[in-house]
Design a protein around this motif. Structure first.
Motif, PDB file in Angstrom:
ATOM      1  N   LEU A 272      46.770  47.419  56.091  1.00 42.97           N
ATOM      2  CA  LEU A 272      47.833  47.184  55.124  1.00 42.97           C
ATOM      3  C   LEU A 272      47.496  46.024  54.192  1.00 42.97           C
ATOM      4  N   VAL A 273      46.835  45.005  54.715  1.00 44.17           N
ATOM      5  CA  VAL A 273      46.448  43.869  53.876  1.00 44.17           C
ATOM      6  C   VAL A 273      45.440  44.314  52.820  1.00 44.17           C
ATOM      7  N   VAL A 274      44.485  45.143  53.226  1.00 42.18           N
ATOM      8  CA  VAL A 274      43.511  45.653  52.255  1.00 42.18           C
ATOM      9  C   VAL A 274      44.197  46.546  51.229  1.00 42.18           C
ATOM     10  N   PHE A 275      45.138  47.376  51.667  1.00 48.25           N
ATOM     11  CA  PHE A 275      45.877  48.227  50.742  1.00 48.25           C
ATOM     12  C   PHE A 275      46.716  47.400  49.767  1.00 48.25           C
ATOM     13  N   LEU A 276      47.200  46.251  50.217  1.00 50.02           N
ATOM     14  CA  LEU A 276      47.959  45.375  49.324  1.00 50.02           C
ATOM     15  C   LEU A 276      47.090  44.916  48.156  1.00 50.02           C
ATOM     16  N   ALA A 277      45.873  44.487  48.463  1.00 51.71           N
ATOM     17  CA  ALA A 277      44.952  44.072  47.402  1.00 51.71           C
ATOM     18  C   ALA A 277      44.522  45.260  46.549  1.00 51.71           C
ATOM     19  N   THR A 278      44.362  46.431  47.167  1.00 52.47           N
ATOM     20  CA  THR A 278      43.972  47.623  46.417  1.00 52.47           C
ATOM     21  C   THR A 278      45.071  48.035  45.438  1.00 52.47           C
ATOM     22  N   GLY A 279      46.323  47.943  45.877  1.00 49.41           N
ATOM     23  CA  GLY A 279      47.420  48.250  44.968  1.00 49.41           C
ATOM     24  C   GLY A 279      47.454  47.321  43.771  1.00 49.41           C
ATOM     25  N   LEU A 343      32.577  49.149  41.255  1.00 44.72           N
ATOM     26  CA  LEU A 343      32.888  49.981  40.098  1.00 44.72           C
ATOM     27  C   LEU A 343      34.015  49.405  39.249  1.00 44.72           C
ATOM     28  N   MET A 344      34.929  48.659  39.869  1.00 39.13           N
ATOM     29  CA  MET A 344      36.034  48.094  39.107  1.00 39.13           C
ATOM     30  C   MET A 344      35.602  46.944  38.191  1.00 39.13           C
ATOM     31  N   ALA A 424      40.395  39.497  28.424  1.00 41.09           N
ATOM     32  CA  ALA A 424      40.408  38.710  29.655  1.00 41.09           C
ATOM     33  C   ALA A 424      41.376  39.281  30.679  1.00 41.09           C
ATOM     34  N   GLY A 425      42.317  40.111  30.235  1.00 44.25           N
ATOM     35  CA  GLY A 425      43.257  40.709  31.167  1.00 44.25           C
ATOM     36  C   GLY A 425      42.578  41.551  32.237  1.00 44.25           C
ATOM     37  N   PHE A 426      41.404  42.102  31.935  1.00 47.35           N
ATOM     38  CA  PHE A 426      40.689  42.928  32.911  1.00 47.35           C
ATOM     39  C   PHE A 426      40.103  42.106  34.054  1.00 47.35           C
ATOM     40  N   LEU A 427      40.195  40.787  33.948  1.00 49.77           N
ATOM     41  CA  LEU A 427      39.821  39.954  35.085  1.00 49.77           C
ATOM     42  C   LEU A 427      40.758  40.186  36.271  1.00 49.77           C
ATOM     43  N   ALA A 428      42.010  40.534  35.996  1.00 53.93           N
ATOM     44  CA  ALA A 428      42.996  40.709  37.067  1.00 53.93           C
ATOM     45  C   ALA A 428      42.628  41.875  37.992  1.00 53.93           C
ATOM     46  N   PRO A 429      42.406  43.099  37.487  1.00 54.45           N
ATOM     47  CA  PRO A 429      42.025  44.175  38.420  1.00 54.45           C
ATOM     48  C   PRO A 429      40.661  43.954  39.067  1.00 54.45           C
ATOM     49  N   ALA A 434      37.658  42.768  44.145  1.00 50.33           N
ATOM     50  CA  ALA A 434      36.748  41.912  44.914  1.00 50.33           C
ATOM     51  C   ALA A 434      37.448  41.341  46.138  1.00 50.33           C
ATOM     52  N   LEU A 435      38.717  40.954  45.989  1.00 47.14           N
ATOM     53  CA  LEU A 435      39.479  40.441  47.130  1.00 47.14           C
ATOM     54  C   LEU A 435      39.642  41.507  48.205  1.00 47.14           C
ATOM     55  N   ALA A 436      39.904  42.748  47.799  1.00 44.12           N
ATOM     56  CA  ALA A 436      40.032  43.835  48.773  1.00 44.12           C
ATOM     57  C   ALA A 436      38.734  44.039  49.554  1.00 44.12           C
ATOM     58  N   ALA A 437      37.608  43.940  48.877  1.00 46.78           N
ATOM     59  CA  ALA A 437      36.324  44.109  49.562  1.00 46.78           C
ATOM     60  C   ALA A 437      36.079  42.990  50.570  1.00 46.78           C
ATOM     61  N   VAL A 438      36.421  41.767  50.198  1.00 50.49           N
ATOM     62  CA  VAL A 438      36.240  40.636  51.116  1.00 50.49           C
ATOM     63  C   VAL A 438      37.140  40.788  52.337  1.00 50.49           C
ATOM     64  N   LEU A 439      38.400  41.172  52.113  1.00 55.01           N
ATOM     65  CA  LEU A 439      39.326  41.345  53.223  1.00 55.01           C
ATOM     66  C   LEU A 439      38.876  42.466  54.154  1.00 55.01           C
ATOM     67  N   ALA A 440      38.360  43.555  53.582  1.00 57.04           N
ATOM     68  CA  ALA A 440      37.885  44.667  54.414  1.00 57.04           C
ATOM     69  C   ALA A 440      36.657  44.268  55.219  1.00 57.04           C
TER      70      ALA A 440
END
Length: 453
Positions: A272-279, A343-344, A424-429, A434-440
């Motif tokens: 669920l934590v990884v899905f939170l970052a993915t969302g 890819l993101m 610069a807005g594309f820094l957000a996704p 990257a956070l989702a990958a680290v958490l996974a």
């Protein structure tokens, strides 16, 4: 009477007799012409057989009685899921002139969904899909219509937050469809993998067509058209889905062993934590792409460009369903999230490098190709660890984590775009991926007992 040719009579049959000698080499020429008409069928048959074998797993799914009917209703009801957020952002931004307000309103609604959706799913598990989905969707549609009324009449901003939050009772049609597949294919793990892949591809199809349709309606007609059309589709599709009682899973008696919170199940909180970052990736990408297209003077093309990301994910999902899944489910999930993070980064590079919407489009198409395998693997993990009598609740928890991330990502994407600029807005996704990958990688879910879904 001429000597040649002669007609000989044998019973009732006339036989033509040619007294002239046959031309030289006539016997050798006849066999050479015979094979010509049969060559093309021999070449065409293997192609059709290969195509049939390739898509045979999906054909077997819909050979099960009743599956086509509930799938049609589910698709119709899920199409608005790709429309509501984009419609709300465009409607509020076009009438109030603020992407920050639009992002905050949609973020509030998604956060409310994160709270109410598991409660709705728990009621579905306890009382049945049809008995809960119909009244829940009536409340959600009424809330969306109230949002349109408040925007049109110039009501205070707080009313927009309240109306969009009230629409959080929208039932999770995707989770209910997956539950039906799990019930119908309970003894066939390979077919369940294919069904999960199809459902994810269906989600992506809805998120591909939804933004395009919403953008067209809001920009070409009136700002409220997207929300009104989405509400009508949601109501119609849910009623059709609920009417298919033959494939609805029976209500299971709640066992004492399955009581309590599902968050105690091993591996589920980490997922669920990884899905939170993915969302957060998806939520930020929607707002940022719309703002980028608006800055380029091509607001009407925003939905089409967003649809390319979903198209890449949908194609990848269908192909993924044809593969034999690896035995280690946890390792497969971590690999998919890592690929998504890589890819993101492409949309950020494309936006910074070209500064044009045309350059961003192929980057979004490629970026979406790791999304469906990630979602399919995650949902398969949920089906593996969650008890069968609480499967709707378990999958809704996963969707809730995604929606919570969508809320955070939409707010972050709107703030980043408004304060740092559309590129610069594309820094957000990219940062969320990257956070989702680290958490996974650090604490992602592990395959329980080495099972394969």
């Amino acid at each position: 009477m001429p000597s040649s040719p002669l007609l000989a009579v044998s019973g009732t049959t006339l036989v033509h007799v040619d007294t002239a000698p046959p031309p030289p080499h006539s016997r050798s020429l006849r066999p050479a012409r015979a094979p010509r008409p049969v060559r093309s069928p021999r070449v065409a048959r293997p192609r059709s057989r290969f195509s049939s074998r390739l898509w045979a797993p999906y054909a077997r799914l819909f050979a099960v009685p009743g599956t086509r009917a509930f799938t049609a209703g589910s698709l119709l009801a899920r199409l608005p899921m790709g429309m509501f957020t984009v419609s709300a952002v465009l409607m509020i931004a076009m009438t109030r002139g603020s992407y920050a307000l639009a992002g905050a309103v949609t973020a509030t609604g998604l956060a409310a969904t994160a709270v109410l959706a598991p409660l709705t799913a728990r009621l579905v598990d306890r009382y049945g899909q049809a008995r809960v989905a119909v009244p829940a969707v009536l409340v959600a549609v009424a809330a969306q219509l109230s949002l349109v009324l408040c925007v049109r009449t110039g009501a205070p901003a707080w009313t927009l937050f309240a109306c969009y939050a009230a629409s959080a009772t929208t039932p999770n049609l995707g989770g209910m469809a997956r539950t039906r597949w799990a019930h119908l294919l309970s003894r066939d793990a390979a077919a369940r993998h294919t069904a999960n892949s199809f459902e994810q591809a269906a989600d992506e199809l809805c998120f591909m067509a939804g933004p395009v349709l919403a953008t067209f309606l809001c920009v070409s007609l009136v700002p409220y058209a997207g929300t009104l059309a989405a509400a009508a589709l949601l109501l119609t599709g849910t009623l059709l889905f609920a009417a298919q009682r033959r494939t609805e899973p029976p209500v299971a008696v709640r066992r004492e062993a399955t009581a309590g919170t599902l968050l105690r199940l091993p591996g589920l909180p980490a997922l669920l934590v990884v899905f939170l970052a993915t969302g957060a990736v998806f939520g930020a990408m929607e707002v940022v792409t719309i703002a980028f297209a608006d800055a380029e003077g091509q607001r009407g093309a925003a939905g089409l460009v967003l649809g390319l990301q979903a198209a890449g994910s949908g194609v990848a999902g269908l192909l993924y369903g044809l593969l034999r899944p690896a035995a280690d489910l946890g390792r497969r999930f971590r690999a998919c999230v890592a690929a998504m993070a890589c890819l993101m980064a492409l949309p950020l590079l494309a936006a910074a490098g070209t500064g044009q919407l045309l350059g961003l489009a192929p980057a979004l198409l490629l970026a979406g190709m790791a999304t469906a395998p990630t979602m399919v693997t995650g949902m398969a993990f949920v089906q593996t660890v969650v008890p069968g009598d609480r499967l709707n609740e378990g999958m809704t928890l996963a969707v809730t984590a995604l929606l919570g991330g969508l809320a955070c990502g939409a707010a972050a994407g709107g703030w980043t775009t408004e304060h740092l600029g559309p590129v610069a807005g594309f820094l957000a996704p990219a940062s969320a991926a990257a956070l989702a990958a680290v958490l996974a990688a650090l604490g992602g879910p592990r395959t329980p007992h080495g099972t394969v879904p």
